[in-house]
Design a protein around this motif. Structure first.
Motif, PDB file in Angstrom:
ATOM      1  N   MET A  71       0.899  -1.258  -0.029  1.00  0.00           N
ATOM      2  CA  MET A  71      -0.071  -0.008   0.065  1.00  0.00           C
ATOM      3  C   MET A  71       0.793   1.067  -0.085  1.00  0.00           C
ATOM      4  SD  MET A  71      -3.236   1.103   0.096  1.00  0.00           S
ATOM      5  CE  MET A  71      -4.058  -0.569   0.485  1.00  0.00           C
ATOM      6  N   PRO A  72       0.758   2.149  -0.789  1.00  0.00           N
ATOM      7  CA  PRO A  72       1.532   3.440  -1.109  1.00  0.00           C
ATOM      8  C   PRO A  72       1.331   4.324   0.396  1.00  0.00           C
ATOM      9  CG  PRO A  72      -0.061   3.747  -2.547  1.00  0.00           C
ATOM     10  CD  PRO A  72      -0.357   2.240  -2.135  1.00  0.00           C
ATOM     11  N   GLY A  97     -14.262   4.633  -6.800  1.00  0.00           N
ATOM     12  CA  GLY A  97     -14.004   5.319  -5.572  1.00  0.00           C
ATOM     13  C   GLY A  97     -14.820   4.694  -4.387  1.00  0.00           C
ATOM     14  N   VAL A  98     -14.964   5.180  -3.410  1.00  0.00           N
ATOM     15  CA  VAL A  98     -15.820   4.475  -2.332  1.00  0.00           C
ATOM     16  C   VAL A  98     -16.953   5.969  -1.638  1.00  0.00           C
ATOM     17  CG1 VAL A  98     -14.186   2.642  -1.640  1.00  0.00           C
ATOM     18  CG2 VAL A  98     -13.893   5.002  -0.703  1.00  0.00           C
ATOM     19  N   HIS A  99     -17.814   5.420  -1.194  1.00  0.00           N
ATOM     20  CA  HIS A  99     -18.728   6.597  -0.671  1.00  0.00           C
ATOM     21  C   HIS A  99     -19.194   5.881   0.540  1.00  0.00           C
ATOM     22  CE1 HIS A  99     -23.229   7.867  -0.659  1.00  0.00           C
ATOM     23  NE2 HIS A  99     -22.419   8.868   0.032  1.00  0.00           N
ATOM     24  N   PHE A 100     -18.728   7.061   1.763  1.00  0.00           N
ATOM     25  CA  PHE A 100     -19.168   6.763   3.079  1.00  0.00           C
ATOM     26  C   PHE A 100     -20.386   7.359   3.449  1.00  0.00           C
ATOM     27  CE2 PHE A 100     -14.501   6.609   2.902  1.00  0.00           C
ATOM     28  CZ  PHE A 100     -14.180   5.583   3.650  1.00  0.00           C
ATOM     29  N   LEU A 101     -21.556   6.438   3.826  1.00  0.00           N
ATOM     30  CA  LEU A 101     -22.818   6.920   3.852  1.00  0.00           C
ATOM     31  C   LEU A 101     -23.069   7.621   5.011  1.00  0.00           C
ATOM     32  CD1 LEU A 101     -23.032   4.541   1.700  1.00  0.00           C
ATOM     33  CD2 LEU A 101     -25.297   4.067   2.765  1.00  0.00           C
ATOM     34  N   ALA A 102     -22.154   7.471   6.159  1.00  0.00           N
ATOM     35  CA  ALA A 102     -22.496   8.088   7.345  1.00  0.00           C
ATOM     36  C   ALA A 102     -22.122   9.503   7.135  1.00  0.00           C
ATOM     37  CB  ALA A 102     -21.437   7.319   8.388  1.00  0.00           C
ATOM     38  N   ALA A 129      -5.456   4.375   0.377  1.00  0.00           N
ATOM     39  CA  ALA A 129      -4.608   5.302   0.720  1.00  0.00           C
ATOM     40  C   ALA A 129      -4.741   6.804   0.691  1.00  0.00           C
ATOM     41  CB  ALA A 129      -3.166   5.239  -0.180  1.00  0.00           C
ATOM     42  N   ILE A 130      -5.903   7.174   0.246  1.00  0.00           N
ATOM     43  CA  ILE A 130      -6.437   8.506   0.047  1.00  0.00           C
ATOM     44  C   ILE A 130      -7.524   8.959   1.271  1.00  0.00           C
ATOM     45  CG2 ILE A 130      -5.592   8.918  -2.420  1.00  0.00           C
ATOM     46  CD1 ILE A 130      -8.543   8.712  -3.126  1.00  0.00           C
ATOM     47  N   VAL A 131      -8.298   7.714   1.712  1.00  0.00           N
ATOM     48  CA  VAL A 131      -9.160   8.068   2.734  1.00  0.00           C
ATOM     49  C   VAL A 131      -8.855   8.584   4.055  1.00  0.00           C
ATOM     50  CG1 VAL A 131     -10.642   6.381   1.364  1.00  0.00           C
ATOM     51  CG2 VAL A 131      -9.378   5.803   3.458  1.00  0.00           C
ATOM     52  N   PRO A 132      -9.432   9.022   4.824  1.00  0.00           N
ATOM     53  CA  PRO A 132      -9.003   9.217   6.157  1.00  0.00           C
ATOM     54  C   PRO A 132      -8.474   8.030   7.003  1.00  0.00           C
ATOM     55  CG  PRO A 132     -11.030  10.433   5.948  1.00  0.00           C
ATOM     56  CD  PRO A 132     -10.669   9.348   4.694  1.00  0.00           C
ATOM     57  N   GLU A 133      -7.336   8.237   7.695  1.00  0.00           N
ATOM     58  CA  GLU A 133      -6.648   7.219   8.273  1.00  0.00           C
ATOM     59  C   GLU A 133      -7.592   6.422   8.993  1.00  0.00           C
ATOM     60  OE1 GLU A 133      -2.582   6.419  10.931  1.00  0.00           O
ATOM     61  OE2 GLU A 133      -3.300   8.617  10.547  1.00  0.00           O
ATOM     62  N   ALA A 134      -8.529   6.957   9.927  1.00  0.00           N
ATOM     63  CA  ALA A 134      -9.456   6.137  10.550  1.00  0.00           C
ATOM     64  C   ALA A 134     -10.066   4.956   9.853  1.00  0.00           C
ATOM     65  CB  ALA A 134     -10.286   7.084  11.544  1.00  0.00           C
ATOM     66  N   PHE A 135     -10.434   5.263   8.507  1.00  0.00           N
ATOM     67  CA  PHE A 135     -11.205   4.460   7.605  1.00  0.00           C
ATOM     68  C   PHE A 135     -10.419   3.601   6.866  1.00  0.00           C
ATOM     69  CE2 PHE A 135     -14.036   8.231   8.248  1.00  0.00           C
ATOM     70  CZ  PHE A 135     -14.765   7.903   9.375  1.00  0.00           C
ATOM     71  N   GLN A 136      -9.159   3.688   6.995  1.00  0.00           N
ATOM     72  CA  GLN A 136      -8.373   2.767   6.048  1.00  0.00           C
ATOM     73  C   GLN A 136      -8.483   1.186   6.036  1.00  0.00           C
ATOM     74  OE1 GLN A 136      -4.048   3.771   6.554  1.00  0.00           O
ATOM     75  NE2 GLN A 136      -4.237   5.460   4.880  1.00  0.00           N
ATOM     76  N   ASN A 137      -8.793   0.611   7.221  1.00  0.00           N
ATOM     77  CA  ASN A 137      -8.996  -0.707   7.313  1.00  0.00           C
ATOM     78  C   ASN A 137     -10.191  -1.124   6.622  1.00  0.00           C
ATOM     79  OD1 ASN A 137      -6.376  -0.970   8.349  1.00  0.00           O
ATOM     80  ND2 ASN A 137      -7.150  -0.942  10.266  1.00  0.00           N
ATOM     81  N   ASP A 138     -11.384  -0.252   7.203  1.00  0.00           N
ATOM     82  CA  ASP A 138     -12.848  -0.624   6.808  1.00  0.00           C
ATOM     83  C   ASP A 138     -12.684  -0.486   5.291  1.00  0.00           C
ATOM     84  OD1 ASP A 138     -13.176  -0.970   9.006  1.00  0.00           O
ATOM     85  OD2 ASP A 138     -14.453   0.916   9.422  1.00  0.00           O
ATOM     86  N   ILE A 159     -12.764  -3.262  -0.386  1.00  0.00           N
ATOM     87  CA  ILE A 159     -12.355  -3.467  -1.581  1.00  0.00           C
ATOM     88  C   ILE A 159     -12.265  -4.971  -2.084  1.00  0.00           C
ATOM     89  CG2 ILE A 159     -10.372  -3.122  -3.063  1.00  0.00           C
ATOM     90  CD1 ILE A 159     -12.106  -0.476  -2.749  1.00  0.00           C
ATOM     91  N   GLU A 160     -11.854  -5.941  -1.167  1.00  0.00           N
ATOM     92  CA  GLU A 160     -11.945  -7.044  -1.317  1.00  0.00           C
ATOM     93  C   GLU A 160     -12.984  -7.733  -1.980  1.00  0.00           C
ATOM     94  OE1 GLU A 160     -10.094 -11.238   0.924  1.00  0.00           O
ATOM     95  OE2 GLU A 160     -11.125  -9.531   2.234  1.00  0.00           O
ATOM     96  N   PRO A 161     -14.130  -7.902  -1.623  1.00  0.00           N
ATOM     97  CA  PRO A 161     -15.280  -8.354  -2.124  1.00  0.00           C
ATOM     98  C   PRO A 161     -15.650  -7.705  -3.560  1.00  0.00           C
ATOM     99  CG  PRO A 161     -16.172  -7.023  -0.346  1.00  0.00           C
ATOM    100  CD  PRO A 161     -14.669  -6.979  -0.184  1.00  0.00           C
ATOM    101  N   GLU A 162     -15.290  -6.517  -3.685  1.00  0.00           N
ATOM    102  CA  GLU A 162     -15.430  -5.918  -5.016  1.00  0.00           C
ATOM    103  C   GLU A 162     -14.626  -6.463  -5.940  1.00  0.00           C
ATOM    104  OE1 GLU A 162     -16.470  -3.201  -8.111  1.00  0.00           O
ATOM    105  OE2 GLU A 162     -17.421  -3.791  -6.229  1.00  0.00           O
ATOM    106  N   LEU A 163     -13.227  -6.720  -5.724  1.00  0.00           N
ATOM    107  CA  LEU A 163     -12.353  -7.440  -6.559  1.00  0.00           C
ATOM    108  C   LEU A 163     -12.638  -8.855  -6.864  1.00  0.00           C
ATOM    109  CD1 LEU A 163      -8.932  -6.407  -5.324  1.00  0.00           C
ATOM    110  CD2 LEU A 163      -9.816  -6.011  -7.363  1.00  0.00           C
ATOM    111  N   ILE A 164     -13.380  -9.545  -5.823  1.00  0.00           N
ATOM    112  CA  ILE A 164     -14.158 -10.868  -6.156  1.00  0.00           C
ATOM    113  C   ILE A 164     -15.274 -10.922  -6.908  1.00  0.00           C
ATOM    114  CG2 ILE A 164     -15.192 -12.753  -4.891  1.00  0.00           C
ATOM    115  CD1 ILE A 164     -13.717 -12.226  -2.481  1.00  0.00           C
TER     116      ILE A 164
END
Length: 709
Positions: A75-76, A206-211, A233-242, A247-252
């Motif tokens: 991850m960059p 991209g990704v959309h945070f509903l909250a 790598a571009i989302v806030p650090e608190a949401f990187q793991n989520d 992303i994993e199920p999207e790749l599947i």
């Protein structure tokens, strides 16, 4: 004498039947060409195999990285310097009170807004005093200016001022260990330049945070691959793991989609979009504006929008957002503002509403045309209308038919069915106008032939006998055969079907070019709308007769024609998102000016607006001065002769009228006479000839064409 007797002594010629083998082989070849897609399927299968292999490799490495095992994926580093720079232009969302405010949970649709360009390269920032200058210099760092310039390409990034964003928001997938509702979004961003007819197209992932209503992603030029594994790598650090877990199920899902395409042999344009166009890649930061309705009302509104039941919901609030497009490789920052979105379902309803109104307008045009045809179906009426007036309208309707069909194909789904209605009515209108134009041409062709005087024979002077020339001693040159181009030209001239097919080819090619080329479409609209009634004015002046077009048809057709042009070229929120053009209002005024001239021609004369020296039209005179018939001196009353229609004598009982006949010219302009002499020298009662010309425009005696009376 019998035909067989003529052929005695000669063998009977039996017509040789054409062999069916070449025709059969030709049909087999055409069927093979039409049904064979081995080349496309082979290329698509190889492309899909490569894509599947690449996706499987990315998925395995990304899954291993998530699980903490050995992996080739890294991850960059997160660009922390981008956060203060982006924060200088926009504020990212926060959690709201669900009882009073909420964010849109689904932003699938289309957004249009304006962008402001900022050059954030170090040399450009040196002469500025922006409050965010220090953040931009820190973000750009030690960027290589040589490489930066090479990324620009031919697009004018500095003059771009508008943006169109189509977004597809997928439903959030519940993932183990993910506490936030995160939806994967993708789409396309079109950057527009006012001086260019083309757009810079960028693919978006991209990704959309509903909250909190925040959107993060990448935008790359069409054809350049976007690796969604780098989005955390571009989302806030608190949401990187989520984000990474999402992303994993999207790749599947994408791996499974490619497998299904390989098995079905389907060519998907999204996966075979060609090579990269080059240009600048961007990191996208966007924020949805909060709505002044509760989360419960927003959920009810979303359910009704997705599955309409007719129940009452709150009024749909506007979907607004702002954002930043940031490119480190090109040193560009775009501020996105005044952006309003339209949900897909709302867009579909808008398209259906337009299709219904457009179909009604075309039906009204069809009604006006049928009433006009009924009133001017006679040869006398058809000779007073312009052929080009109906030809231009038929061309516009053919382009409208093709445009609505193309729009229906692009807007696949429910709106495509509604667009078939105006396309069908436009096709019917095109057929009726073309048929009427052909009928006008059949009536006016003999009239034009009469108006053209035959060429005068040229008298040649007798030439002196030339001295004898001895024959050449050299052999004459060998004659060469005709070339392919001359044979083709001769075939086109002699074969009517070849001319028809060639004309259809060029006509369809022109229509396709008009539809797919925006600048050519605007020129086409301006030209055709200028020529609707102008040919009718010119014909009335040349022939010295007013038109047979009714005021109802002129005004009604003009209003119906202007509906589509004014909607697409003056309404800023039309379904095709075409920029308003101010010159369309001047074109509408010019069109109604033509209508006013035609109506005044019917009252004040065809050439009322021209000087007197130009107002004289060359019209055949049916009432020349004629001597009385002296064939029967003992006849009780003198006559000019017998009418070629009713076969009765043409009398001139009135002494004043007799004086006028024998004295050549009438003093009172527009006075009627009892006789009419045709160009073929046949004499008629004027009343009889008027009745005959209402049926046919040829002489009833010699069948020669007659000019209008």
């Amino acid at each position: 004498m019998d035909r067989n007797d003529e052929n005695d002594g000669q063998p009977a010629r039996i017509p040789q039947q054409r062999s069916s083998v070449p025709s059969f082989l030709f049909l087999i070849f055409m069927l093979f060409i039409l049904t064979n897609h081995t080349g496309d399927e082979f290329l698509a299968r190889n492309h899909y195999q490569d894509a599947l292999q690449s996706l499987n490799y990315q998925l395995s490495n990304f899954t291993a990285w998530l699980n903490g095992t050995e992996s080739n994926f890294t991850m960059p580093d997160r660009k922390a310097t981008a956060t203060p720079l982006v924060g200088s232009f926009m504020s990212l969302g926060s959690r709201l009170n669900p009882q009073w405010t909420s964010y849109f949970p689904n932003v699938t649709g289309f957004a249009h807004g304006e962008i402001d360009f900022f050059n954030i390269t170090t040399p450009s920032l040196a002469s500025t005093s922006f409050p965010w200058r220090a953040h931009a210099e820190t973000f750009m760092g030690d960027t290589n200016m040589t490489e930066l310039v090479s990324h620009f390409g031919s697009w004018n990034w500095t003059g771009s001022d508008k943006i169109s964003w189509s977004i597809m928001d997928r439903a959030p997938v519940s993932v183990k260990g993910v506490t936030e509702k995160i939806a994967v979004v993708h789409g396309r961003i079109d950057v527009r330049h006012p001086a260019s007819s083309d757009d810079m197209k960028l693919d978006f992932e991209g990704v959309h945070f509903l909250a909190n209503g925040s959107i993060y992603g990448f935008a790359e030029p069409t054809g350049r691959h976007i690796d969604i594994r780098y989005i955390p790598a571009i989302v806030p650090e608190a949401f990187q793991n989520d984000t990474a877990r999402t992303i994993e199920p999207e790749l599947i899902s994408r791996v499974n989609k490619v497998k299904e395409l390989i098995n079905a042999g389907v060519i998907d344009q999204e996966l075979t979009n060609g090579e990269s166009q080059g240009g600048c890649g961007f990191s996208v930061y966007a924020q949805i504006a909060p709505s002044e309705i509760s989360v419960k009302d927003m959920e009810d509104l979303e359910d009704e929008l997705q599955k309409p039941t007719g129940r009452w919901t709150v009024k749909r609030p506007p979907l607004k957002l702002n954002g930043v497009l940031l490119s480190r490789e090109c040193g560009i920052l775009y501020k996105l503002h005044d952006t309003e979105g339209l949900r897909s379902q709302s867009f579909f309803r808008k398209v259906a509403t337009y299709a219904g109104i457009s179909a009604i307008v075309y039906l009204l045009q069809l009604l006006l045309l049928s009433r006009q045809v009924d009133q001017s179906r006679t040869p006398a009426g058809l000779s007073r209308v312009s052929l080009w007036t109906f030809l231009t309208q038929s061309i516009v309707d053919s382009v409208s038919f093709a445009g609505h069909i193309t729009f229906a194909i692009i807007a696949s789904g429910r709106p495509s069915l509604s667009l078939v209605a105006p396309a069908f009515v436009a096709c019917v209108l095109f057929a009726f106008e073309s048929q009427h134009a052909i009928l006008i041409n059949q009536v006016q062709a003999p009239e034009d032939a009469v108006a053209t005087p035959p060429p005068r024979p040229v008298q040649q002077e007798p030439s002196l006998p030339s001295p004898a020339v001895p024959p050449p001693t050299t052999a004459p040159p060998r004659s060469t055969g005709p070339t392919f181009s001359s044979l083709l030209l001769r075939h086109i001239r002699s074969d009517p079907q070849a001319r028809i097919w060639l004309g259809m080819f060029f006509f369809l090619t022109f229509i396709v070019r008009v539809i797919v080329t925006p600048s050519l479409a605007l020129i086409f609209v301006a030209t055709m709308y200028s020529l609707f009634w102008l040919p009718q004015i010119v014909r009335s002046v040349k022939k010295g007769r007013s038109s047979a077009l009714t005021a109802e048809y002129l005004i009604g057709t003009s209003l119906c024609r202007l509906f589509h042009a004014l909607y697409f070229l003056t309404c800023p929120k039309n379904v095709l998102d075409i920029e308003p053009r101010r010159w369309m209002w001047y074109l509408a005024m010019f069109m109604f000016l033509q209508v006013a001239v035609i109506l005044l021609q019917q009252r004040l004369g065809p050439a009322f607006f021209l000087p007197k020296r130009f107002a004289h039209a060359q019209v055949y005179d049916y009432h020349p001065a004629l001597p009385l018939s002296i064939a029967d001196p003992e006849a009780p009353d003198e006559s000019l002769g017998d009418c070629a229609i009713c076969m009765e004598a043409i009398h001139t009982d009135d002494e004043k009228q007799l004086e006028q006949v024998t004295g050549a010219l009438l003093r009172k302009v527009g006075a009627r006479r009892s006789y009419s002499l045709a160009p073929c020298q046949h004499l008629f009662h004027t009343e009889c000839l008027e009745k005959w010309l209402a049926i046919k425009n040829i002489c009833p005696h010699c069948r020669r064409p007659l000019p209008p009376l």
